[in-house]
Design an enzyme around this catalytic site. Structure first.
Site, PDB file in Angstrom:
ATOM      1  N   ASP A 164       2.822  -0.747   3.336  1.00 28.10           N
ATOM      2  CA  ASP A 164       1.922  -1.894   3.475  1.00 28.10           C
ATOM      3  C   ASP A 164       1.357  -1.994   4.891  1.00 28.10           C
ATOM      4  OD1 ASP A 164       2.798  -2.450   0.933  1.00 28.10           O
ATOM      5  OD2 ASP A 164       3.377  -4.520   1.344  1.00 28.10           O
ATOM      6  N   HIS A 320       6.683  -0.405   5.339  1.00 24.49           N
ATOM      7  CA  HIS A 320       5.473  -0.818   6.053  1.00 24.49           C
ATOM      8  C   HIS A 320       4.968   0.242   7.024  1.00 24.49           C
ATOM      9  CE1 HIS A 320       7.147  -4.639   4.624  1.00 24.49           C
ATOM     10  NE2 HIS A 320       5.931  -5.131   4.737  1.00 24.49           N
TER      11      HIS A 320
END
EC number: 3.5.1.41
Length: 421
Positions: A164, A320
């Site tokens: 992400d 992430h």
């Protein structure tokens, strides 16, 4: 039967992709881009070639033949996507007014408590009428005509590789490592980051990653009005198209915050949500928790690849693409590859042939990733591990410094029947 079950899941995913294609007057066809996603040539400048975060993250003006950004046509960077008058622009209102809002679920906008957390007070978690993930981790909508959220890879012993918050300006060493290991991931890009770092988004496509949306400004989506939710989707789609030539069919809600109102609005743009069933909590390392705690989460999830936890289906793991997490990813990927039969992106694990609206067929295949990314023999394994150490060292420095056709339902039914029987 296990093979048939996976094949059925894949078939349903493909059907769902097609079934959502004809929404909101094919809004995506109005987007413009100077990029041919099948033939992207990224300029060779320090920001795209260096692994020194100071050089990577220096501002650059994109080549006008590749990317032209007129700020007056966009929301303010990192602010809710209705800012800068976008909610009153003819472009946005055309899309907004093409939607029959009388059919939208009657679900209230959520609020935050005094600590800035979503306030679930008074929400009935037993019946969960709104399929609110934040309150219950629900992924199957309570209203019709909306796809279930994707939350795990159907193939056994599969690690669904997702990142992400990109594109991150300091991701060169990380993307180099993924490329060296022939690993493909689902990259959930934030619209504001895409317009700030368009060459980074282009690299995601060039390297063969599955690009998906992660909203314009990374808000808790259930706290936004219908207009704001739509704008967060719309301008992220527009940004990714501008930078890559592709418009995603998939998105991930920041913080996992989604309910049936947000799902319904997403569906009006043909978007399906991708959640997760394992969360490394990597973003919190050194912030709200210790690095050791995050490393333990990685270790626990890696062990699940061989202890039978995922004998019948796989996972999708939340990680992430930010300064403090990319080195953790590189340090753990060799162990993940060793523990799981597949380490692949979501589009591949669901056998989604067209993850974008454009005529751009997905060609990554099951079983292709591990065989090419995993070393055969101890000498090569050591080399792979060494590569991880080198890449992690470079990344660690940054922490301190198409035309769509609706399917023939009779044919689909016949096809699924052959899989089941």
């Amino acid at each position: 039967m296990q093979i048939k079950t996976f094949a059925l899941s894949a078939a349903i995913a493909q059907v769902a992709t097609l079934a959502l294609a004809d929404t909101s007057a094919n809004y995506w066809q109005s987007f413009t881009s100077q990029i041919n996603p099948k033939n992207i040539s990224i300029p060779s400048i320090e920001q795209t070639s260096s692994i020194d975060p100071t050089q990577e993250c220096a501002y650059y003006t994109p080549d006008a033949s590749l990317f032209t950004f007129n700020a007056s046509e966009w929301p303010s960077i990192w602010e809710v996507a209705t800012t800068n008058g976008m909610n009153e622009s003819a472009e946005f209102l055309s899309v907004y007014n093409s939607i029959d809002w009388t059919k939208a679920p009657n679900i209230s906008v959520r609020t935050l408590d005094a600590n800035g957390n979503l306030d679930t007070t008074g929400y009935n978690t037993a019946t969960d009428p709104d399929c609110w993930w934040t309150a219950t981790t629900c992924t199957s909508p309570k209203i019709s005509d909306i796809n279930d959220d994707i939350s795990k890879c159907p193939e056994p012993e599969t690690w669904g590789l997702t990142y992400d918050d990109g594109p991150n300006c300091s991701h060169n060493a990380f993307y180099d490592y993924l490329q060296e290991q022939k690993l493909k991931a689902s990259m959930f890009y934030i619209g504001s980051n895409v317009v700030d770092w368009p060459y980074g988004a282009m690299r995601g496509v060039v390297d063969g990653h599955h690009i998906a949306s992660h909203t314009w400004s990374h808000p808790q989506m259930t706290t936004k009005t219908n207009q704001e939710v739509l704008a967060e989707f719309y301008y992220t789609q527009k940004a990714i198209k501008l930078a890559t030539g592709l418009t995603p069919r998939y998105w991930r809600p920041p913080y996992g915050d989604i309910d049936d109102r947000v799902r319904w609005i997403a569906s009006q743009l043909g978007l399906t949500a991708v959640i997760w069933n394992l969360d490394t909590d990597d973003w919190s390392a050194g912030v709200t928790t210790t690095v050791e705690a995050v490393e333990q989460s990685y270790s626990d999830y890696i062990a699940m690849g061989t202890n039978g936890t995922f004998a019948n289906s796989g996972n999708i793991v939340l990680t992430h693409e930010i300064n403090t997490t990319m080195s953790l990813a590189v340090e753990n990927l060799p162990k993940i590859i060793s523990a799981y039969k597949q380490v692949i992106d979501v589009a591949t694990c669901y056998n989604i042939s067209h993850p974008y609206f454009e005529d751009y067929e997905w060609t990554n295949v099951l079983n292709g990733t591990k065989s090419s990314a995993t070393a055969s023999g101890s000498a090569t394994s050591a080399s792979a591990s060494g590569g991880a150490t080198t890449a992690a060292a470079h990344i660690q420095a940054s922490t301190s410094g198409a035309m769509s056709v609706l399917p023939n339902l009779a044919l689909i039914s016949a096809f699924i029947a052959t899989l089941l029987f």
